[in-house]
Design a protein around this motif. Sequence first.
Motif, PDB file in Angstrom:
ATOM      1  N   ASP A 182       0.864  -1.165   0.000  1.00 32.80           N
ATOM      2  CA  ASP A 182       0.000   0.000   0.000  1.00 32.80           C
ATOM      3  C   ASP A 182       0.910   1.227   0.000  1.00 32.80           C
ATOM      4  N   GLU A 183       0.603   2.206  -0.833  1.00 27.25           N
ATOM      5  CA  GLU A 183       1.468   3.393  -0.929  1.00 27.25           C
ATOM      6  C   GLU A 183       1.597   4.111   0.407  1.00 27.25           C
ATOM      7  N   THR A 184       0.498   4.150   1.182  1.00 28.57           N
ATOM      8  CA  THR A 184       0.555   4.882   2.461  1.00 28.57           C
ATOM      9  C   THR A 184       1.493   4.182   3.445  1.00 28.57           C
ATOM     10  N   VAL A 185       1.526   2.828   3.396  1.00 31.94           N
ATOM     11  CA  VAL A 185       2.427   2.071   4.286  1.00 31.94           C
ATOM     12  C   VAL A 185       3.878   2.415   3.950  1.00 31.94           C
ATOM     13  N   VAL A 186       4.204   2.409   2.639  1.00 33.25           N
ATOM     14  CA  VAL A 186       5.571   2.727   2.199  1.00 33.25           C
ATOM     15  C   VAL A 186       5.934   4.145   2.619  1.00 33.25           C
ATOM     16  N   LYS A 187       5.008   5.077   2.381  1.00 28.13           N
ATOM     17  CA  LYS A 187       5.265   6.491   2.696  1.00 28.13           C
ATOM     18  C   LYS A 187       5.519   6.670   4.195  1.00 28.13           C
ATOM     19  N   GLU A 188       4.659   6.061   5.004  1.00 29.84           N
ATOM     20  CA  GLU A 188       4.789   6.198   6.464  1.00 29.84           C
ATOM     21  C   GLU A 188       6.100   5.574   6.957  1.00 29.84           C
ATOM     22  N   ALA A 189       6.453   4.391   6.415  1.00 30.58           N
ATOM     23  CA  ALA A 189       7.680   3.697   6.852  1.00 30.58           C
ATOM     24  C   ALA A 189       8.925   4.517   6.504  1.00 30.58           C
ATOM     25  N   VAL A 190       8.952   5.074   5.290  1.00 25.15           N
ATOM     26  CA  VAL A 190      10.126   5.857   4.861  1.00 25.15           C
ATOM     27  C   VAL A 190      10.220   7.144   5.675  1.00 25.15           C
ATOM     28  N   LEU A 191       9.086   7.851   5.812  1.00 29.56           N
ATOM     29  CA  LEU A 191       9.117   9.134   6.541  1.00 29.56           C
ATOM     30  C   LEU A 191       9.470   8.929   8.017  1.00 29.56           C
ATOM     31  N   ARG A 192       8.968   7.836   8.599  1.00 34.02           N
ATOM     32  CA  ARG A 192       9.265   7.557  10.010  1.00 34.02           C
ATOM     33  C   ARG A 192      10.787   7.449  10.205  1.00 34.02           C
ATOM     34  N   GLU A 193      11.471   6.791   9.245  1.00 28.68           N
ATOM     35  CA  GLU A 193      12.926   6.628   9.341  1.00 28.68           C
ATOM     36  C   GLU A 193      13.651   7.945   9.084  1.00 28.68           C
ATOM     37  N   ARG A 243      12.547  10.913   9.534  1.00 34.71           N
ATOM     38  CA  ARG A 243      12.311  11.854  10.652  1.00 34.71           C
ATOM     39  C   ARG A 243      13.348  11.680  11.753  1.00 34.71           C
ATOM     40  N   ARG A 244      13.816  10.417  11.941  1.00 32.51           N
ATOM     41  CA  ARG A 244      14.806  10.216  13.018  1.00 32.51           C
ATOM     42  C   ARG A 244      16.237  10.223  12.463  1.00 32.51           C
ATOM     43  N   GLY A 245      16.387  10.773  11.245  1.00 31.59           N
ATOM     44  CA  GLY A 245      17.722  10.972  10.680  1.00 31.59           C
ATOM     45  C   GLY A 245      18.368   9.713  10.133  1.00 31.59           C
ATOM     46  N   GLY A 246      17.543   8.717   9.786  1.00 31.35           N
ATOM     47  CA  GLY A 246      18.099   7.453   9.297  1.00 31.35           C
ATOM     48  C   GLY A 246      17.934   7.279   7.799  1.00 31.35           C
ATOM     49  N   GLN A 247      18.278   6.081   7.328  1.00 36.51           N
ATOM     50  CA  GLN A 247      18.161   5.732   5.902  1.00 36.51           C
ATOM     51  C   GLN A 247      17.423   4.406   5.758  1.00 36.51           C
ATOM     52  N   VAL A 248      17.044   4.077   4.510  1.00 37.08           N
ATOM     53  CA  VAL A 248      16.157   2.931   4.268  1.00 37.08           C
ATOM     54  C   VAL A 248      16.740   1.995   3.204  1.00 37.08           C
ATOM     55  N   PHE A 249      16.607   0.679   3.437  1.00 34.49           N
ATOM     56  CA  PHE A 249      16.846  -0.325   2.397  1.00 34.49           C
ATOM     57  C   PHE A 249      15.492  -0.695   1.796  1.00 34.49           C
ATOM     58  N   TYR A 250      15.380  -0.704   0.466  1.00 38.08           N
ATOM     59  CA  TYR A 250      14.137  -1.152  -0.174  1.00 38.08           C
ATOM     60  C   TYR A 250      14.523  -2.298  -1.105  1.00 38.08           C
ATOM     61  N   VAL A 251      14.091  -3.524  -0.780  1.00 40.66           N
ATOM     62  CA  VAL A 251      14.483  -4.699  -1.563  1.00 40.66           C
ATOM     63  C   VAL A 251      13.365  -5.062  -2.534  1.00 40.66           C
ATOM     64  N   TYR A 252      13.714  -5.049  -3.803  1.00 37.38           N
ATOM     65  CA  TYR A 252      12.756  -5.419  -4.859  1.00 37.38           C
ATOM     66  C   TYR A 252      13.490  -6.363  -5.792  1.00 37.38           C
ATOM     67  N   ASN A 253      13.114  -7.650  -5.780  1.00 31.12           N
ATOM     68  CA  ASN A 253      13.980  -8.655  -6.405  1.00 31.12           C
ATOM     69  C   ASN A 253      13.700  -8.886  -7.886  1.00 31.12           C
ATOM     70  N   ASP A 274      18.831   8.837   0.518  1.00 32.61           N
ATOM     71  CA  ASP A 274      17.940   8.483   1.641  1.00 32.61           C
ATOM     72  C   ASP A 274      17.594   7.010   1.608  1.00 32.61           C
ATOM     73  N   LEU A 275      17.504   6.455   0.378  1.00 29.44           N
ATOM     74  CA  LEU A 275      16.984   5.094   0.237  1.00 29.44           C
ATOM     75  C   LEU A 275      17.829   4.333  -0.778  1.00 29.44           C
ATOM     76  N   LEU A 276      18.154   3.078  -0.432  1.00 27.20           N
ATOM     77  CA  LEU A 276      18.885   2.224  -1.368  1.00 27.20           C
ATOM     78  C   LEU A 276      17.900   1.189  -1.901  1.00 27.20           C
ATOM     79  N   LEU A 277      17.592   1.298  -3.192  1.00 23.67           N
ATOM     80  CA  LEU A 277      16.685   0.361  -3.848  1.00 23.67           C
ATOM     81  C   LEU A 277      17.545  -0.710  -4.506  1.00 23.67           C
ATOM     82  N   SER A 278      17.389  -1.965  -4.073  1.00 21.23           N
ATOM     83  CA  SER A 278      18.264  -2.997  -4.636  1.00 21.23           C
ATOM     84  C   SER A 278      17.555  -4.336  -4.704  1.00 21.23           C
ATOM     85  N   THR A 279      18.167  -5.265  -5.440  1.00 20.87           N
ATOM     86  CA  THR A 279      17.704  -6.649  -5.398  1.00 20.87           C
ATOM     87  C   THR A 279      18.215  -7.225  -4.081  1.00 20.87           C
ATOM     88  N   SER A 280      18.097  -8.535  -3.892  1.00 16.20           N
ATOM     89  CA  SER A 280      18.467  -9.081  -2.579  1.00 16.20           C
ATOM     90  C   SER A 280      19.975  -9.168  -2.376  1.00 16.20           C
TER      91      SER A 280
END
Length: 990
Positions: free
Chosen positions: A669-680, A682-692, A738-744
């Motif tokens: 769900d787009e809102t789940v992705v948006k909330e998860a990324v923004l939550r991270e 907001r606390r000054g972190g980064q995100v791994f997004y795995v799309y195989n 902010d986000l690393l989009l990668s395979t596994s």
Amino acid sequence: MIEPALYDYLSRHAVNGVVVENDKEAQNAKAIAAVLGIEAAVLPDFRAVWGEDLRSWKEELYALLKALKAYDENPKALLIAPFRTLMYPLPAGELLQTFRIEFGDEIDLNAFKAKLHAWGYTFVDVVEAPGEVSVRGDIVDIYSPFETTPWRISLFDTEVESIRPFAVESQKSDKSQELEAVSVAPALFSLTPEAYEALARRCEASGSDVFVKDPAALGLWHLESLGRDLLAGKKAVLAKAMEDEIDFAYEHAKNTLPKARFDLPVIPKTTRVKAIEPLNVDLLTDNYPERELVLVAQNDALVRRAPVKELARARIVKSEGQVNLLTPDAIIVSLNKPFKKRVKKRPTILLDDLKPGDYVVHESYGVGIFKGIEPQRVLGATRDFVKIAYQNDEFLLLPVENLDMIDRYIADSGTLPVLDRLGKGGFGRLKAKVKEKLFAIASEIVNMSAKRMLIKGAVIRTDFAELAAFREAAGFEYTPDQVTAVEEIFADLSSGRVMDRLLSGDVGFGKTEVAMNAVLATVKSGYQCAFVVPTTLLSAQHFKSVRERLEPFGVRVAKLDRFTTAKQKREILARLEKGELDLVIGTHALLGAKFANLGLVIIDEEHKFGVKQKEALKKMSENVHLLTMSATPIPRSLNMALSKIKGYSELRTPPMERKGVRTFVKSFDETVVKEAVLRELRRGGQVFYVYNSIAGIESKKEELLEILPNLRIATLHSKITAAQTEKEMLKFENGEYDLLLSTSIVESGIHLPKVNTMIVDGADRFGMADLHQLRGRVGRGKVEGYCYFLVENKEALSDQAKRRLIALESNSFLGSGAVLAYHDLEIRGGGNLIGESQSGHIKQIGYALYLKMLEDAIRALTQEGASEKRSVEVKLAITAYISDELVPHDRVRLELYRRLSACVEPHEVVEIEAEIEDRFGKPDLPTRQFLDLVTIKVLAARRGVTRVMNYNENITFEYNDGQKRYLKARSRDEDDLISATLTALRKEGK
């Protein structure tokens, strides 16, 4: 610091409740209450946000319910609670009832199961975690959430015959501990079946986006009508003004208590009580002889070891927490260590997760597909067989007592094997080729080690005062594994022989810290060190952490990699040759450097170097101490084979401050992705997004940019060059993305403490072990990690797939999946160690068989003799299988079959029989006969018998030298055939 003000206030005012900020403050508040003689009840810091899936907060929820129950039984106690815990309605006492089970009680199993279901228990085949129950005939395993161990209740018909605790790791009960009675707490709330169904309907009707909308996920959030306000009518105080935090919390919460509830009086600051640093307690008591000395300690051992001269005059207060105060009447000193949450240890039981459709490798026939266990009638008797599919729809039926001949197929992630053909001999030829290759690798390992054994090594002193000071300066306590590893390395370094040791442990488990102890000892003994790593990113990471720790101790550190300019490189190489540098960290740019007095070479992730670089590394470390580091563990059996020629230290315990990972399973769900990324973010972190999917990764990037247009995204997959990957990873580490989009292929050897959210898109397409491994990439530092497993179409998932995902959500550390992931990783680690990960052979025969063959090669070369496995064919006309009435769950039966097939001593079979009786009840006839059949197989293998068969009452033994022996049973009855065979085999051994 709230402690002085809180002590002063509580010593002069009567209050019922104190609202604090977090767990640490709550523990300290409890210690203050204990010193003042006030009984206190502490609630844990429950930080779940309204509407979140409670499975991800299971452990914390149980701790909260247990604390609420304790408070309910003693409402006059001072309530100490972190403010976040009080933000939502909490269950009233009547929802936290318990019921007793006593020896001799009559139990109606159907009513009992209905009650446990309504109380929130999960019915499973093997109990591993609190809140689970397993009913197997007349044996009930139950893990009450308020207890530290589960119980096994044995029934005789409907009467409770025995109650014993059992170990989750081994599943064996403790027969020496017969309990008279136990008290069962709810796994959620003590509801009637009707009330539970009503709560389930409310959860189902909620608009929540959780994966399964049931009471286990949402129960607490839908208790409004039953909830209770703990502070109602109580005189309570706020320990610290936390308006900002409370505002923030309310902004992000729904269904909270009215904000007015927190308009409590704030405890005023004080000058009467002061916080102290009790470096010298005796000095304090000399200066204030009239004041009482109070020592706060959680156990007697701390008191016995206390560095206090006048221990006899001290009042001892048993409590956790750290309180060091000087009051008008007392000197209060805490002997406790700073508050730390307990880290869970990895369970050891490996439940077989083989499921139909999985690839397996048979030692003789090669790669096939596991189709399950099937009963077959052979010679007029029923036996269980493992069915394996090969090319051209051909099938192999493998007797379950020979299950040790197959293993799960494991190769590099995403590699699909080619099925072999039965009866063509192709796999045998391939195996012979691999064996030849492995003998070459094994003899190289053995010869190199033999050469090293003869070389005298530099004697490194390990008694320098700086070494103890270095450890003190770490700012954290070493794990027991780290302490052991340092001791083992020091023993090697000071032995006079050159060290050759492998140090293995997950990223973030403290390998570099251990290695730095070796560096410091080597440098202080007058030698230089080289630290070689495969990538620029790793060299930058190690340089940063090593320089920070070692420079204060006079170690001169430099770095050599692609980003070192030609001028800097010349200067560093010249200084190394003159002995003006003690330690150089670098990539292959460092190979070929000349040292004035090299004493120690450290190699990180050796398997990632190329062939030429490996040769150069070999030359460099020929006559010096060598420490190799790897982020993947190696299998125990291979470790034993290698131990004759190489030292091995392993770090298996996570660091104390490691927070772990909250896991959520959701529909995409787009809102789940948006909330998860923004939550991270907001606390000054980064995100791994795995799309195989390499083909779809660019369109996934566009999709993410539509959801969050300003997101800085880096894309990585296996088609991108190594140099480009390294460049992008460096930018990512420096915070340029902010986000690393990668395979596994998410890089496994690197430590990225700022990346603490992972999103796995299409989680249902990954194996459980892969998901565990991916999840392990976040939550590595002191910050809590979040992992979101997203599935495209929840409805299309099988029940089994749903159950697996839910298990991942409930158990961050527990569960057979975690052990399986470790098992897979262990096997891959063994492959890495040999540096043959690129070999096509592994792809063809899988890691497990590859390593088994390597172990045999090493054993043969070290004169230990390869563990020759004698296969025995038992063709007796007896019905023998583990009955599904006794052990109803396939995966548990499979696990027992696998363990029995691996037995080599008769006493091992006896031990497993005792365990079966303990876990499932007395073995029935087919199960008992199967255990006898395994004993026959074990004894026959020891006597050199290759085949045991019968025709009516006539029994034939065939030996490996071609001879035959004939004997006769009393009749052709199954028990007579077994008895005659066992008697003959036992006599042969005498």
